[in-house]
Design an enzyme around this catalytic site. Structure first.
Site, PDB file in Angstrom:
ATOM      1  N   CYS A   2       0.823  -1.212   0.000  1.00  0.00           N
ATOM      2  CA  CYS A   2       0.000   0.000   0.000  1.00  0.00           C
ATOM      3  C   CYS A   2       0.861   1.268   0.000  1.00  0.00           C
ATOM      4  O   CYS A   2       1.994   1.255   0.463  1.00  0.00           O
ATOM      5  CB  CYS A   2      -0.868   0.040   1.249  1.00  0.00           C
ATOM      6  SG  CYS A   2      -1.791  -1.467   1.533  1.00  0.00           S
ATOM      7  N   ARG A  27       5.111  -0.038  -6.018  1.00  0.00           N
ATOM      8  CA  ARG A  27       5.016  -0.877  -4.827  1.00  0.00           C
ATOM      9  C   ARG A  27       3.990  -1.986  -4.975  1.00  0.00           C
ATOM     10  O   ARG A  27       3.916  -2.874  -4.127  1.00  0.00           O
ATOM     11  CB  ARG A  27       4.624  -0.014  -3.613  1.00  0.00           C
ATOM     12  CG  ARG A  27       5.692   0.978  -3.218  1.00  0.00           C
ATOM     13  CD  ARG A  27       5.141   1.999  -2.257  1.00  0.00           C
ATOM     14  NE  ARG A  27       4.875   1.417  -0.953  1.00  0.00           N
ATOM     15  CZ  ARG A  27       5.687   1.509   0.084  1.00  0.00           C
ATOM     16  NH1 ARG A  27       6.810   2.143  -0.036  1.00  0.00           N
ATOM     17  NH2 ARG A  27       5.368   0.972   1.239  1.00  0.00           N
ATOM     18  N   TRP A  75      -3.210  -2.639  -1.404  1.00  0.00           N
ATOM     19  CA  TRP A  75      -2.881  -4.011  -1.782  1.00  0.00           C
ATOM     20  C   TRP A  75      -3.657  -4.888  -0.808  1.00  0.00           C
ATOM     21  O   TRP A  75      -3.401  -4.854   0.389  1.00  0.00           O
ATOM     22  CB  TRP A  75      -1.379  -4.251  -1.649  1.00  0.00           C
ATOM     23  CG  TRP A  75      -0.905  -5.510  -2.282  1.00  0.00           C
ATOM     24  CD1 TRP A  75      -0.779  -5.769  -3.628  1.00  0.00           C
ATOM     25  CD2 TRP A  75      -0.457  -6.693  -1.619  1.00  0.00           C
ATOM     26  NE1 TRP A  75      -0.291  -7.029  -3.814  1.00  0.00           N
ATOM     27  CE2 TRP A  75      -0.085  -7.609  -2.607  1.00  0.00           C
ATOM     28  CE3 TRP A  75      -0.345  -7.059  -0.275  1.00  0.00           C
ATOM     29  CZ2 TRP A  75       0.400  -8.887  -2.313  1.00  0.00           C
ATOM     30  CZ3 TRP A  75       0.129  -8.321   0.020  1.00  0.00           C
ATOM     31  CH2 TRP A  75       0.504  -9.222  -0.988  1.00  0.00           C
ATOM     32  N   ASN A 100      -1.756   1.957   5.890  1.00  0.00           N
ATOM     33  CA  ASN A 100      -0.906   0.844   5.452  1.00  0.00           C
ATOM     34  C   ASN A 100      -0.647  -0.049   6.655  1.00  0.00           C
ATOM     35  O   ASN A 100      -0.454   0.459   7.760  1.00  0.00           O
ATOM     36  CB  ASN A 100       0.454   1.352   4.970  1.00  0.00           C
ATOM     37  CG  ASN A 100       0.354   2.122   3.680  1.00  0.00           C
ATOM     38  OD1 ASN A 100      -0.693   2.150   3.049  1.00  0.00           O
ATOM     39  ND2 ASN A 100       1.456   2.741   3.295  1.00  0.00           N
ATOM     40  N   GLY A 101      -0.564  -1.356   6.435  1.00  0.00           N
ATOM     41  CA  GLY A 101      -0.250  -2.270   7.542  1.00  0.00           C
ATOM     42  C   GLY A 101      -1.455  -3.115   7.909  1.00  0.00           C
ATOM     43  O   GLY A 101      -2.399  -3.241   7.117  1.00  0.00           O
ATOM     44  N   GLU A 484      18.082 -17.841  -8.079  1.00  0.00           N
ATOM     45  CA  GLU A 484      17.664 -16.476  -8.381  1.00  0.00           C
ATOM     46  C   GLU A 484      17.151 -16.382  -9.830  1.00  0.00           C
ATOM     47  O   GLU A 484      16.148 -15.714 -10.103  1.00  0.00           O
ATOM     48  CB  GLU A 484      18.848 -15.523  -8.142  1.00  0.00           C
ATOM     49  CG  GLU A 484      18.627 -14.078  -8.507  1.00  0.00           C
ATOM     50  CD  GLU A 484      17.440 -13.417  -7.808  1.00  0.00           C
ATOM     51  OE1 GLU A 484      16.877 -13.975  -6.867  1.00  0.00           O
ATOM     52  OE2 GLU A 484      17.055 -12.327  -8.268  1.00  0.00           O
ATOM     53  N   LYS A 488      13.387 -15.235 -10.851  1.00  0.00           N
ATOM     54  CA  LYS A 488      13.130 -14.132 -11.791  1.00  0.00           C
ATOM     55  C   LYS A 488      12.188 -14.600 -12.886  1.00  0.00           C
ATOM     56  O   LYS A 488      11.240 -13.927 -13.234  1.00  0.00           O
ATOM     57  CB  LYS A 488      14.429 -13.688 -12.450  1.00  0.00           C
ATOM     58  CG  LYS A 488      15.274 -12.568 -12.023  1.00  0.00           C
ATOM     59  CD  LYS A 488      14.873 -11.376 -11.312  1.00  0.00           C
ATOM     60  CE  LYS A 488      14.152 -11.565 -10.020  1.00  0.00           C
ATOM     61  NZ  LYS A 488      14.818 -11.058  -8.844  1.00  0.00           N
ATOM     62  N   GLU A 491       8.594 -15.217 -11.566  1.00  0.00           N
ATOM     63  CA  GLU A 491       7.941 -13.964 -11.163  1.00  0.00           C
ATOM     64  C   GLU A 491       7.373 -13.166 -12.326  1.00  0.00           C
ATOM     65  O   GLU A 491       6.275 -12.653 -12.236  1.00  0.00           O
ATOM     66  CB  GLU A 491       9.002 -13.018 -10.576  1.00  0.00           C
ATOM     67  CG  GLU A 491       9.257 -13.061  -9.176  1.00  0.00           C
ATOM     68  CD  GLU A 491      10.241 -11.992  -8.738  1.00  0.00           C
ATOM     69  OE1 GLU A 491       9.799 -11.139  -7.995  1.00  0.00           O
ATOM     70  OE2 GLU A 491      11.428 -12.024  -9.138  1.00  0.00           O
ATOM     71  N   HIS A 507      18.820 -37.508  -8.502  1.00  0.00           N
ATOM     72  CA  HIS A 507      18.079 -37.939  -7.312  1.00  0.00           C
ATOM     73  C   HIS A 507      16.598 -37.581  -7.414  1.00  0.00           C
ATOM     74  O   HIS A 507      15.892 -37.609  -6.415  1.00  0.00           O
ATOM     75  CB  HIS A 507      18.701 -37.319  -6.057  1.00  0.00           C
ATOM     76  CG  HIS A 507      20.128 -37.730  -5.865  1.00  0.00           C
ATOM     77  ND1 HIS A 507      20.487 -39.002  -5.494  1.00  0.00           N
ATOM     78  CD2 HIS A 507      21.278 -37.047  -6.049  1.00  0.00           C
ATOM     79  CE1 HIS A 507      21.801 -39.086  -5.439  1.00  0.00           C
ATOM     80  NE2 HIS A 507      22.301 -37.912  -5.775  1.00  0.00           N
ATOM     81  N   LYS A 606       6.142  -4.734  -4.339  1.00  0.00           N
ATOM     82  CA  LYS A 606       7.565  -4.435  -4.244  1.00  0.00           C
ATOM     83  C   LYS A 606       8.058  -4.508  -2.808  1.00  0.00           C
ATOM     84  O   LYS A 606       9.110  -5.054  -2.535  1.00  0.00           O
ATOM     85  CB  LYS A 606       7.824  -3.036  -4.816  1.00  0.00           C
ATOM     86  CG  LYS A 606       9.276  -2.611  -4.780  1.00  0.00           C
ATOM     87  CD  LYS A 606      10.107  -3.478  -5.696  1.00  0.00           C
ATOM     88  CE  LYS A 606      11.583  -3.183  -5.636  1.00  0.00           C
ATOM     89  NZ  LYS A 606      12.368  -4.280  -6.240  1.00  0.00           N
TER      90      LYS A 606
END
Ligand code: F6R
Length: 611
Positions: A2, A27, A75, A100-101, A484, A488, A491, A507, A606
């Protein structure tokens, strides 16, 4: 996550609020809204599900004009993305709140407020704040006093702002667990959850501390600390990063940020390297004395930052011989940890506001660690403020949701940390520090060379456009690089991607390999290369298509089902930093081919300021 923007001025603040929301779009959010006291003296709002552009459209159809307002991008956490759940929330059309929160005791408060006659129109936890504020305002008659009273009753995390029709001379705001910053103007003042939202109106900021309450009027700013005492906080002039909210010539922020890596790595190294050694003083005045005592290192982070920590474990153990554990913050914070003696607690975070990482730091403080160090990209973040020591990554604001330049600068910072501890304790092999300092100086140039491979990587990306699954392989420090790379790709292109240490292939995951599952491998020239080659043969034997990033002299060559992309040569220790770049480019180009929202991938935010 948010975002909050607020403004009190003599002019119409609608354009300031909308521009602020646009600057916070990076964000991640799913609805947007703004409320203001209009020229006719009414409290009015517009809210829309989706992008700020839809809110702008609503404002074009039904304009709002006024000199006092608050705005929000939401959000969803409590309640679906909908207009009714979008902020600002109202109580009796007199008080408006953005938040926010998360309010953890919202259910009890909701029951209590219903008992007081309040009617709820949303599923959000935020709505309890606005009704509670209204209730306390009825009792106390003053918005500032009412907010001070109301926050005492809130449990959880919040950054919030409120306005009231009956007291149109002020904006009230409070911070506990979710960042807020005041922007100072001339005869006007502003508020936001990130100073980036206010860069178009001011360069003077005051960062609220935990528990602070602030009252903004047109020509004054008054603050109280967590104990309710009046307090003055430092005014910070912010110069850097003004241009960061602009894509420039690039099609996406992510591509711009990938290409910024040589310069931001350079910046992260500046002033931190002596002729032949790392300058330990950069970690703080007490760092040398403290590093001398370190016998263990515990790293905690989330997502991409966690992958940086995994690379660092190889470095720390190999170069210094000091044991190192790495754990994701959401696990660390909820288990009983056996703290090793004389352990340094290291957090890694781009934003410095990730809820789990912050919570892990806070619990680590009770656990008997030697000290805490934050590797962080935001100087003013909670993580930095709450850690004993900080080494900033100087990547500049990262707007693309998928982290790129933050990761490579984190790796640089972690290598500096490794060398600093090794140097202080005289644990480094003779000559290695000077060798690595030299290699670090050349790293920006090597990164430029890797970026020059863009067209080749773009061609390779075509192989993935129709694929649904991919495997990434690496050994040693390249295993976290493979992780990573897989993160990427999944995402931003939504292709299922998994990473394995190449030795684990037989395995289990080998069963998945066929012509429909490309296998991406990062294969620098090191003592593991020969072993990796056998793993690659295992893939080829099952018809798997291989894409290998390797040096020209690796002995690996193109052939049926095998595409080798030639990498610049590099000191093995720095290879994880360099080999990350083509994997970033690969996921970027695959995402572009698939037409996904590269900078704001679905379902992601974000800055993850809730757990
Ligand atoms: C992935 C990504 C996330 C973040 C994670 C931690 O591209 O960006 O996985 O790395 O949410 O965020 P910070 O580093 O801000 O703590």
């Amino acid at each position: 996550m948010c975002g909050i923007v607020g403004a009190i001025a003599e002019r119409n603040v609608t354009p300031i609020l909308v521009e602020g929301l646009k600057r916070l779009e990076y964000r991640g959010y799913d609805s947007a809204g703004l409320a203001l006291i209009d020229v006719a003296g009414r409290l009015e709002r517009r809210r829309r599900v989706g992008k700020v552009a839809s809110l702008e459209q609503a404002l074009a159809e039904q304009p709002l004009s006024g000199a006092l307002g608050i705005a929000h991008t939401r959000w969803a956490t409590h309640g679906v993305p909908s207009e009714a759940n979008a902020h600002p929330h109202f109580s009796h059309d007199r008080v408006a709140v953005v938040h926010n929160g998360i309010i953890e005791n919202h259910e009890e408060l909701r029951e209590f407020l219903k008992g007081e006659g309040y009617v709820f129109t949303s599923q959000t936890d935020t709505e309890v704040i606005v009704h509670l504020l209204h209730l306390r305002l009825r009792e106390l008659g003053d918005l500032t006093l009412a907010l001070k009273a109301a926050v005492q009753e809130l449990h959880g995390a919040y950054g919030l702002a409120a306005i009231c029709l009956d007291q149109p001379d002020r904006i009230l705001a409070a911070r506990s667990g979710s960042p807020l910053v005041v922007g100072l103007g001339l005869g006007e003042n502003f508020l936001a959850s990130d100073q980036l939202a206010l860069r178009q109106v001011t360069d003077r900021f005051i960062y609220l501390e935990e528990g602070d309450i602030v009252e903004l009027r047109r020509d004054s700013v008054q603050m109280w600390d967590v104990a309710g005492n009046p307090v003055q906080r430092e005014v910070v002039r912010y110069h850097d990063g003004a241009e960061a909210a602009d894509k420039g010539a690039y099609r996406h922020f992510m591509l711009k940020e990938i290409h910024e890596q040589p310069s931001v790595v350079q910046r992260t190294l500046e002033g931190r390297l002596g002729a032949q050694r790392v300058l330990v003083e950069n970690f703080g005045p007490d760092a040398a004395a403290l590093f001398a005592k370190v016998r263990n290192v515990q790293i905690v982070a989330c997502g991409t930052s966690y992958h940086a920590g995994l690379v660092a474990r190889y470095w720390i153990e190999e170069l210094t011989g000091i044991p190192c554990q790495v754990e994701v913050a959401s696990e660390f914070r909820y288990r009983k940890v056996a703290v090793q003696p004389d352990a340094l607690f290291v957090t890694i975070s781009q934003s410095g506001e990730t809820a789990d990482t912050l919570a892990a730091l806070r619990s680590a403080k009770q656990m008997g660690f030697l000290s805490s160090l934050a590797i962080c990209n935001v100087a003013t973040s909670s993580l930095v403020r709450e850690s004993d020591m900080t080494l900033l990554t100087l990547a500049g604001p990262e707007i693309g949701v998928a982290s790129t330049k933050a990761f490579t600068t984190q790796l640089v910072a972690l290598l500096l940390l490794t060398l600093a501890i090794g140097q202080v304790q005289e644990r480094l092999e003779a000559g290695i520090e000077a060798e690595l300092v030299e290699a670090l100086r050349r790293l920006p140039t090597r990164l430029e060379e890797a970026l020059a491979m863009d067209k080749v990587v773009e061609k390779v990306s075509e192989l993935f456009a129709e694929k649904n699954h991919t495997l990434f392989l690496g050994r040693g420090t390249q295993y976290p690089v493979a992780m990573e790379g897989a993160l990427k790709l999944k995402e931003i292109s939504y292709i299922h991607a998994e990473a394995y240490p190449a030795g684990e292939l037989k395995h289990g995951p080998l069963a998945l390999v066929d012509a429909d599952m490309p296998v991406v491998t990062v294969a620098p020239n090191n003592e593991l290369l020969e072993k990796l080659k056998s793993n690659l043969q295992e893939v080829r034997a099952r018809g798997g298509e291989l894409i290998v990033f390797a040096e020209a002299n690796s002995g690996l060559g193109n052939g049926p089902g095998t595409r080798v992309v030639s990498m610049p040569s590099i000191h093995d220790c720095l290879a994880p930093i360099l080999y990350t770049v083509p994997l970033q480019l690969l996921s970027y180009h695959v995402a572009v081919l698939k037409g996904t929202d590269v900078d704001q991938p679905r379902n992601l935010a974000k800055s993850v300021t809730v757990e």
